[in-house]
Write a protein that holds these residues in place. Structure first.
Motif, short mmCIF file in Angstrom:
data_model
loop_
_atom_site.label_atom_id
_atom_site.label_comp_id
_atom_site.label_asym_id
_atom_site.label_seq_id
_atom_site.Cartn_x
_atom_site.Cartn_y
_atom_site.Cartn_z
N PRO A 112 6.25 10.39 -19.71
CA PRO A 112 5.32 9.95 -18.66
C PRO A 112 3.88 9.91 -19.18
CG PRO A 112 6.79 11.67 -17.84
CD PRO A 112 7.00 11.58 -19.32
N GLY A 113 3.22 8.77 -18.96
CA GLY A 113 1.86 8.61 -19.45
C GLY A 113 0.82 8.71 -18.36
N GLY A 114 1.20 8.43 -17.14
CA GLY A 114 0.27 8.49 -16.03
C GLY A 114 0.88 7.87 -14.80
N GLN A 118 0.84 -1.20 0.00
CA GLN A 118 0.00 0.00 0.00
C GLN A 118 0.87 1.25 0.00
OE1 GLN A 118 -2.63 0.25 3.34
NE2 GLN A 118 -3.53 2.17 2.68
N GLY A 119 0.48 2.25 -0.80
CA GLY A 119 1.19 3.51 -0.88
C GLY A 119 2.29 3.55 -1.92
N THR A 120 2.58 2.42 -2.59
CA THR A 120 3.59 2.40 -3.63
C THR A 120 3.13 3.21 -4.83
OG1 THR A 120 4.29 0.19 -2.94
CG2 THR A 120 4.96 0.89 -5.12
N VAL A 121 4.00 4.01 -5.40
CA VAL A 121 3.68 4.81 -6.58
C VAL A 121 3.99 3.97 -7.83
CG1 VAL A 121 4.21 6.89 -7.88
CG2 VAL A 121 4.15 6.96 -5.40
N VAL A 122 3.04 3.93 -8.77
CA VAL A 122 3.22 3.23 -10.04
C VAL A 122 3.18 4.27 -11.15
CG1 VAL A 122 2.26 1.52 -11.62
CG2 VAL A 122 2.20 1.11 -9.15
N GLU A 123 4.21 4.31 -11.98
CA GLU A 123 4.29 5.25 -13.10
C GLU A 123 4.27 4.48 -14.41
OE1 GLU A 123 7.91 7.39 -12.52
OE2 GLU A 123 7.14 8.52 -10.82
N VAL A 124 3.55 4.99 -15.40
CA VAL A 124 3.54 4.42 -16.74
C VAL A 124 4.31 5.38 -17.64
CG1 VAL A 124 2.11 3.77 -18.71
CG2 VAL A 124 1.34 3.27 -16.39
#
Length: 88
Positions: free
Chosen positions: A47-49, A35-41
């Motif tokens: 950067p897409g989101g 929980q709380g981990t940041v996921v970047e696309v």
């Protein structure tokens, strides 16, 4: 009784008519993270989101495929970069 060929033709027509739109907006779903981990696309270095993992350990990150040569589609290889508190 309905002809099997009629059902096949109807299914083919529905498949063609419903599949005409392009799917430019996509989602990445990641499961079983803390929980709380940041996921970047990131798509082609852009950067897409991003999103943050909820209490259930899941996150859904919407992003848009960039158009190239007038096409809103692409072939993709998926890689995961793991840092301390970020998944990219």
């Amino acid at each position: 009784m309905t002809s099997p060929l009629r059902l096949l033709a109807l299914a083919a027509a529905m498949n063609v008519s419903l599949g005409l739109g392009t799917a430019a907006a996509q989602r990445v779903m990641v499961r079983h993270l803390p929980q709380g981990t940041v996921v970047e696309v990131v798509v082609n270095g852009t950067p897409g989101g991003n999103g943050t993992v909820d209490a259930s350990g899941d996150v859904t990150v919407p992003f848009t495929i960039p158009e190239k040569d007038g096409k809103a589609e692409m072939d993709a290889n998926v890689f995961v970069d793991v840092c301390d508190k970020t998944r990219r």
